[in-house]
Motif scaffolding. Structure first.
Motif, PDB file in Angstrom:
ATOM      1  N   ARG A   1       6.360   5.919  -1.508  1.00  0.00           N
ATOM      2  CA  ARG A   1       6.758   4.906  -0.530  1.00  0.00           C
ATOM      3  C   ARG A   1       5.604   3.932  -0.354  1.00  0.00           C
ATOM      4  NH1 ARG A   1       9.769   6.213   4.972  1.00  0.00           N
ATOM      5  NH2 ARG A   1      11.444   6.194   3.415  1.00  0.00           N
ATOM      6  N   TRP A   2       5.938   2.643  -0.393  1.00  0.00           N
ATOM      7  CA  TRP A   2       4.959   1.574  -0.269  1.00  0.00           C
ATOM      8  C   TRP A   2       5.391   0.661   0.870  1.00  0.00           C
ATOM      9  CZ3 TRP A   2       1.015   1.121  -4.170  1.00  0.00           C
ATOM     10  CH2 TRP A   2       1.102   2.066  -5.192  1.00  0.00           C
ATOM     11  N   GLN A   3       4.397   0.059   1.530  1.00  0.00           N
ATOM     12  CA  GLN A   3       4.727  -0.805   2.650  1.00  0.00           C
ATOM     13  C   GLN A   3       3.660  -1.873   2.838  1.00  0.00           C
ATOM     14  OE1 GLN A   3       4.775   1.905   6.022  1.00  0.00           O
ATOM     15  NE2 GLN A   3       2.748   1.215   6.664  1.00  0.00           N
ATOM     16  N   SER A   4       4.071  -2.947   3.549  1.00  0.00           N
ATOM     17  CA  SER A   4       3.135  -4.027   3.880  1.00  0.00           C
ATOM     18  C   SER A   4       3.757  -4.891   4.963  1.00  0.00           C
ATOM     19  CB  SER A   4       2.813  -4.882   2.656  1.00  0.00           C
ATOM     20  OG  SER A   4       2.001  -5.989   3.006  1.00  0.00           O
TER      21      SER A   4
ATOM     22  N   LYS B   1       0.835  -1.192   0.000  1.00  0.00           N
ATOM     23  CA  LYS B   1       0.000   0.000   0.000  1.00  0.00           C
ATOM     24  C   LYS B   1       0.875   1.249   0.000  1.00  0.00           C
ATOM     25  CE  LYS B   1      -3.834  -2.164   2.506  1.00  0.00           C
ATOM     26  NZ  LYS B   1      -4.708  -2.088   3.702  1.00  0.00           N
ATOM     27  N   ARG B   2       0.406   2.242  -0.783  1.00  0.00           N
ATOM     28  CA  ARG B   2       1.158   3.492  -0.829  1.00  0.00           C
ATOM     29  C   ARG B   2       0.859   4.301   0.419  1.00  0.00           C
ATOM     30  NH1 ARG B   2       0.399   7.102  -6.035  1.00  0.00           N
ATOM     31  NH2 ARG B   2      -1.708   7.184  -5.172  1.00  0.00           N
ATOM     32  N   THR B   3       1.945   4.791   1.066  1.00  0.00           N
ATOM     33  CA  THR B   3       1.777   5.559   2.307  1.00  0.00           C
ATOM     34  C   THR B   3       2.039   7.043   2.102  1.00  0.00           C
ATOM     35  OG1 THR B   3       4.081   5.128   2.915  1.00  0.00           O
ATOM     36  CG2 THR B   3       2.419   3.572   3.715  1.00  0.00           C
ATOM     37  N   GLN B   4       2.893   7.417   1.133  1.00  0.00           N
ATOM     38  CA  GLN B   4       3.168   8.831   0.896  1.00  0.00           C
ATOM     39  C   GLN B   4       3.809   9.008  -0.468  1.00  0.00           C
ATOM     40  OE1 GLN B   4       5.923   9.377   4.228  1.00  0.00           O
ATOM     41  NE2 GLN B   4       7.564   9.753   2.757  1.00  0.00           N
TER      42      GLN B   4
END
Length: 626
Positions: free
Chosen positions: A530-533, A519-522
């Motif tokens: 920036r993407w994270q999971s 998921k894109r966070t910023q």
């Protein structure tokens, strides 16, 4: 109270001056003892060097076999292993086998391990001292191994270690006295030989016989102790036969009894008369056999080369310490005939020089095998005992150098003067230091070496890695990068202008986890984001990593690499250095051996020049007489 007057006052002052060294010496030994005991009492002798899987490691694929590497060979008859899963269900194991010169234990023949956490309880008997060691290894298959196992510990406990130290010190001290007598016997066997008064020779020979009996008793008691430990395992006779201890015990007892028989025969005759060279040679052969058999039962030997190095190390150290002790006693017996004692001291000089050189070279080689790093040297009982032993040896060498300059004036370029024996103070301190060296040598023989997986230098593991694929700079981070739940962070920035298109999606594969949607966070600007999971890391070691970046109408960009998740035993914090010292100690030993050869040749040349000068100069001859 009246103060002492005249001679009494001067005697008190002389007594205080002569005993000034007692307090610093006692303070040094007390400080060393406190420093050693700060590390605790050792409860294990061999070390589990490494294992596959490692303790605390999580693997993705079920292992086909489990491998354990020890610092010394275990006996096949004393191996006991059991494997169970998290619920306590026992997993059947095949017959263990031993490979790689006996230090590699291989466990196989078990069914395919399902996804779970497993505990391996292992117990082995040391092939050298028959101490039983046990421990627990924990690893996960597809699941995080959140708890580590129990490290190797001795079943016999600290009491057996203390008894080992006492018996070992008695045995080494007795052998040192026997080696010192072998030196005196070799001097007495020369033609012409220095004469000794019958009472003095009888006292020294009687002392050697007494210590010979002590060596026999200590050897028998140690053998009985090891036999008792082997019997407690339920397969004592099989362990003794498999370890070869029965043969070593028998041969060593024969060698020690042979030494004792030769000494008793000499004692019944005339102790002061020169012995035949054949009798002295036989005495030396029995002592060498004793030293080799002793080294064969040591933790430090692991093959023919190390056996030779260790035997030479023990022979040099015991001859040096035993020779100093007997010569000090000899000088005390010959109070009014110091010239006779001087001949023995002078003959001991070359022997002591060779012993010191052999001790230094072989000591460096052995230290590199038993101590992993500098941190291991200052943070373990073995390393502390080794450092204190080296300090005591250095002090004893300083006393020896000072005595050598007095006995051999040609060592310095000072004006000719009469040679002299070591001072009474040095004759007392040197044997005491020799006793201390023997004590620390026994401590080194009964405690575990300062090596193992906890001292291995960890491979650098990147917590953040960048990849350049097409126009995208992809940066990946995994926090906390351990088995279990972690956070995967991915930054992607385009270097092309104008930006081909915004990033609309991102997926990742890590190990057995595939199709993970991030998921894109910023937004980071320049078409980046920036993407994270969250991700469940199911293994340690090298895991396949695949990042797929989707951008509008452009084709997806894929980054493929390998991500490393550290596992196994957590490394110790670095105090000074965690780099292996073996290459440095081996190089230092080689350099020192070459320097010793050149120095020996130079000293021999200077001695010959001094002898020629004394032959041409009558004054020099009178100065060198003694």
């Amino acid at each position: 109270m009246e103060k002492p007057k005249g001679g009494a006052a001067r005697g008190a002052v002389r007594l205080r001056r002569r005993s000034w060294w007692i307090r610093p010496l006692l303070l040094t030994f007390v400080t060393a003892a406190l420093w050693l005991t700060a590390g605790g009492v050792a409860e294990a002798h061999p070390v589990l060097l490494r294992s596959t899987p490692a303790d605390g490691q999580t693997v993705q694929a079920a292992p086909r076999q489990i491998d354990l590497w020890f610092s010394e060979p275990p006996t096949a008859a004393g191996i006991e292993v059991s494997l169970s899963d998290r619920d306590g269900r026992a997993i059947p194991l095949g017959t263990p086998r031993i490979e790689d010169r006996g230090i590699h234990l291989v466990l196989s023949g078990f069914p395919t391990l399902s996804r779970s956490v497993y505990e391996l309880h292992w117990s082995v008997v040391s092939k050298y001292d028959l101490h039983r060691l046990q421990g627990t290894l924990v690893f996960g298959v597809g699941q995080a191994a959140t708890s580590n196992g129990v490290p190797a510990q001795s079943v016999t406990g600290p009491a057996a270690t203390v008894l080992d130290v006492v018996l070992g010190w008695m045995d080494l001290s007795a052998t040192a006295v026997l080696c010192g007598w072998a030196f005196l016997a070799s001097v007495l066997a020369r033609r012409p030989s220095p004469a000794l008064p019958e009472p003095v020779a009888g006292t020294l020979l009687g002392l050697a016989v007494a210590f010979g009996f002590l060596s026999v008793v200590a050897s028998l008691v140690r053998s009985g102790q090891q036999w008792s430990e082997a019997r407690s395992s339920g397969s004592g006779l099989a362990i003794l036969i498999d370890s070869g201890q029965l043969t070593r015990w028998a041969l060593r007892d024969v060698a020690v009894i042979g030494v004792l028989v030769l000494l008793i025969r000499r004692l019944r005759g005339a102790p002061s008369t020169p012995s035949r060279p054949s009798g002295t040679a036989l005495l030396v052969v029995f002592l060498l056999a004793d030293l080799v058999l002793r080294s064969a039962s040591s933790h430090a030997q692991s093959g023919p080369v190390s056996l030779l190095v260790l035997s030479a190390h023990q022979a040099a150290g015991l001859t040096w310490a035993g020779g100093l002790g007997l010569l000090a006693l000899l000088t005390g017996q010959l109070r009014n005939e110091r010239d006779k004692a001087f001949r023995f001291w002078r003959a001991f000089g070359p022997v002591a020089t060779v012993c010191v050189a052999v001790l230094a070279v072989t000591g460096l080689l052995l230290a590199g095998r038993q101590v992993a790093t500098v941190d291991a040297a200052i943070g373990t009982l073995y390393g502390k005992a080794l450092l204190v032993k080296l300090a005591v040896v250095a002090v004893l060498m300083a006393f020896g150098l000072r005595s050598a300059r007095g006995m051999h004036p040609w060592l310095t370029r000072q004006p000719a003067r009469a040679p002299r024996t070591p001072s009474p103070r040095g004759q007392v301190i040197a044997p005491l230091l020799g006793v201390g060296i023997l004590l620390f040598a026994v401590v080194l023989a009964v405690v575990p070496p300062a090596r193992g997986p906890q001292f291995d230098k960890p491979e650098p593991v990147a917590a953040r890695t960048a990849y350049q694929v097409d126009d995208l700079l992809i940066t990946v981070a995994l926090t906390p990068n351990t088995p279990g739940r972690s956070l995967l962070l991915v930054d992607a920035v385009s270097s092309r202008r104008p930006v081909p298109g915004p990033i609309t999606g991102m997926t990742a594969d890590l190990g057995a986890v595939t199709g993970l949607r991030l998921k894109r966070t910023q937004q980071t600007g320049q078409g980046g984001a920036r993407w994270q999971s969250a991700v469940d890391v199911d293994a340690t070691g090298e895991l396949p990593l695949r990042i797929v970046v989707v951008r509008g109408n452009a084709r997806p960009t894929t980054a493929t690499s390998t991500w490393v998740v550290p596992g196994g035993v957590a490394p110790r914090p670095v105090l000074v250095s965690n780099s292996p010292i073996t290459p440095w100690t081996n190089a230092a030993a080689a350099v020192l051996a070459v320097l010793a050869l050149f120095l020996g040749a130079a000293l021999a040349r200077r001695r010959d020049q001094a002898a020629e000068g004394h032959e041409l100069d009558p004054a020099g001859r009178r100065a060198g007489a003694g």
